[in-house]
Design a protein around this motif. Structure first.
Motif, short mmCIF file in Angstrom:
data_model
loop_
_atom_site.label_atom_id
_atom_site.label_comp_id
_atom_site.label_asym_id
_atom_site.label_seq_id
_atom_site.Cartn_x
_atom_site.Cartn_y
_atom_site.Cartn_z
N TYR A 130 0.83 -1.21 0.00
CA TYR A 130 0.00 0.00 0.00
C TYR A 130 0.86 1.25 0.00
CZ TYR A 130 -2.49 3.78 2.39
OH TYR A 130 -2.98 5.01 2.75
N ILE A 131 1.84 1.31 0.90
CA ILE A 131 2.70 2.49 1.00
C ILE A 131 3.52 2.67 -0.27
CG2 ILE A 131 4.68 3.46 2.24
CD1 ILE A 131 3.57 2.04 4.77
N TRP A 132 4.03 1.58 -0.81
CA TRP A 132 4.85 1.64 -2.02
C TRP A 132 4.06 2.18 -3.20
CZ3 TRP A 132 4.76 -2.30 -6.19
CH2 TRP A 132 5.74 -2.05 -7.16
N VAL A 133 2.83 1.68 -3.39
CA VAL A 133 2.00 2.11 -4.52
C VAL A 133 1.57 3.56 -4.36
CG1 VAL A 133 -0.21 1.76 -5.70
CG2 VAL A 133 1.19 -0.21 -5.07
N MET A 134 1.10 3.93 -3.19
CA MET A 134 0.59 5.29 -2.98
C MET A 134 1.69 6.34 -3.07
SD MET A 134 -2.70 5.27 -2.64
CE MET A 134 -2.74 3.96 -3.85
N ARG A 135 2.87 6.02 -2.57
CA ARG A 135 3.96 6.99 -2.61
C ARG A 135 4.69 7.00 -3.95
NH1 ARG A 135 7.73 6.69 2.57
NH2 ARG A 135 8.42 8.64 1.63
N GLY A 136 4.50 5.94 -4.72
CA GLY A 136 5.24 5.81 -5.98
C GLY A 136 4.46 6.20 -7.22
N THR A 137 3.19 6.56 -7.06
CA THR A 137 2.37 6.98 -8.21
C THR A 137 1.87 8.40 -7.99
OG1 THR A 137 0.41 5.95 -7.20
CG2 THR A 137 1.65 4.64 -8.79
N PRO A 138 1.65 9.16 -9.07
CA PRO A 138 1.19 10.55 -8.92
C PRO A 138 -0.21 10.63 -8.31
CG PRO A 138 2.05 10.14 -11.13
CD PRO A 138 1.92 8.81 -10.47
N LEU A 139 -0.41 11.64 -7.50
CA LEU A 139 -1.72 11.84 -6.87
C LEU A 139 -2.81 12.04 -7.91
CD1 LEU A 139 -3.59 12.24 -4.47
CD2 LEU A 139 -2.76 14.59 -4.28
N LEU A 140 -2.49 12.74 -8.99
CA LEU A 140 -3.49 12.97 -10.04
C LEU A 140 -3.98 11.65 -10.61
CD1 LEU A 140 -5.09 14.83 -11.87
CD2 LEU A 140 -3.09 15.00 -13.37
N VAL A 141 -3.06 10.71 -10.84
CA VAL A 141 -3.44 9.40 -11.36
C VAL A 141 -4.33 8.67 -10.35
CG1 VAL A 141 -2.56 7.12 -12.04
CG2 VAL A 141 -1.39 9.20 -12.80
N GLN A 142 -4.04 8.82 -9.07
CA GLN A 142 -4.84 8.18 -8.03
C GLN A 142 -6.25 8.75 -7.99
OE1 GLN A 142 -2.53 8.60 -4.43
NE2 GLN A 142 -0.71 7.74 -5.38
N VAL A 143 -6.37 10.06 -8.10
CA VAL A 143 -7.69 10.69 -8.10
C VAL A 143 -8.52 10.21 -9.29
CG1 VAL A 143 -8.92 12.90 -8.33
CG2 VAL A 143 -6.92 12.74 -6.85
N LEU A 144 -7.91 10.21 -10.47
CA LEU A 144 -8.62 9.77 -11.67
C LEU A 144 -8.95 8.28 -11.61
CD1 LEU A 144 -6.58 11.72 -14.39
CD2 LEU A 144 -8.83 12.30 -13.46
N SER A 145 -8.06 7.48 -11.00
CA SER A 145 -8.30 6.04 -10.90
C SER A 145 -9.48 5.73 -9.99
CB SER A 145 -7.04 5.33 -10.38
OG SER A 145 -5.97 5.46 -11.29
N VAL A 146 -9.55 6.43 -8.85
CA VAL A 146 -10.66 6.19 -7.93
C VAL A 146 -11.99 6.60 -8.57
CG1 VAL A 146 -11.69 6.90 -5.73
CG2 VAL A 146 -9.26 6.38 -5.85
N TYR A 147 -11.98 7.67 -9.35
CA TYR A 147 -13.22 8.17 -9.92
C TYR A 147 -13.65 7.41 -11.18
CZ TYR A 147 -16.75 11.54 -11.42
OH TYR A 147 -17.93 12.14 -11.79
N PHE A 148 -12.67 7.05 -12.04
CA PHE A 148 -13.01 6.43 -13.31
C PHE A 148 -12.76 4.91 -13.35
CE2 PHE A 148 -12.13 10.86 -14.69
CZ PHE A 148 -13.36 11.14 -15.25
N VAL A 149 -11.57 4.50 -12.87
CA VAL A 149 -11.17 3.10 -13.03
C VAL A 149 -11.87 2.19 -12.03
CG1 VAL A 149 -9.22 1.49 -13.01
CG2 VAL A 149 -8.92 3.81 -13.93
N LEU A 150 -11.91 2.60 -10.77
CA LEU A 150 -12.50 1.75 -9.74
C LEU A 150 -13.96 1.37 -10.04
CD1 LEU A 150 -11.68 0.40 -7.10
CD2 LEU A 150 -12.51 2.42 -5.88
N PRO A 151 -14.82 2.32 -10.42
CA PRO A 151 -16.21 1.94 -10.74
C PRO A 151 -16.31 1.03 -11.97
CG PRO A 151 -16.04 4.30 -10.35
CD PRO A 151 -14.65 3.78 -10.46
#
Length: 201
Positions: free
Chosen positions: A36-57
């Motif tokens: 969890y720590i490795w993935v969250m700290r190693g990827t851009p926050l913008l990608v995480q925001v877009l992933s939660v909104y578009f990819v996860l659903p």
């Protein structure tokens, strides 16, 4: 501020859980926390925001969330990973002699952690935790990419309507600067209070 408050509180909780997982004697917990720590700290926050909104659903339709909730989840997951490392460092910094003394007095592992280890670890971790929350306030501006009506989003809308980017974005930056300054002053006061209480103790 609402994004920062909700995501910040959730991020502290996630940070505590991930830190405990990473120092756990149970190997699977360590692996999950480290991943969890490795993935969250190693990827851009913008990608995480877009992933939660578009990819996860798209992968799990039941997890479709509103834009505000998606932003809170992404921001909390991100700041939680950074909080985890700060809290883990605090846990490791607590002198082992105090833990051994508490156990010799008959305290269980749980009460030793609650009464001895965690309060000291949290105090040690407080400065980086506060820095993470201040950074979170600025990072919350990325929520505009998924349509959350926050400060940057409103600035863009006003700029599009007035065609005056310079005063609009200077004002937006000034508001962020004022908010982060207030938060920093508040955090300094909290740190001084903890320091005074520690000396009196």
């Amino acid at each position: 501020m609402q994004l920062t408050l909700v995501a910040g509180l959730a991020g502290v909780l996630l940070g505590v859980l991930a830190a405990l997982g990473k120092v756990s004697r149970i190997a699977p917990l360590r692996w999950v926390a480290s991943l969890y720590i490795w993935v969250m700290r190693g990827t851009p926050l913008l990608v995480q925001v877009l992933s939660v909104y578009f990819v996860l659903p798209a992968v799990i339709p039941a997890l479709r969330m509103s834009d505000f909730t998606s932003a809170c989840v992404a921001l909390a997951l991100n700041v939680g990973a950074y909080n985890a490392e700060a809290i883990r460092a605090g846990l490791l910094a607590v002198p082992k002699g105090q833990i051994e003394a508490a156990r010799s007095l008959g305290l269980s592992r749980w009460y030793t952690f609650i009464d001895v280890t965690f309060p000291q670890a949290f105090k040690i971790s407080l400065p980086p935790l506060v820095n993470n929350i201040v950074a979170l306030l600025k990072d919350s501006s990325l929520a505009y990419t998924i349509g959350v009506v926050e400060l940057t989003n409103i600035g863009n809308r006003i700029q599009a309507a007035t065609f005056q980017p310079v005063p609009i974005f200077i004002t937006t930056a000034t508001i962020y600067l004022l908010l982060t300054t207030v938060m920093t002053q508040f955090s300094d006061a909290v740190e001084r209070r903890f320091d005074v209480e520690g000396k009196l103790g």
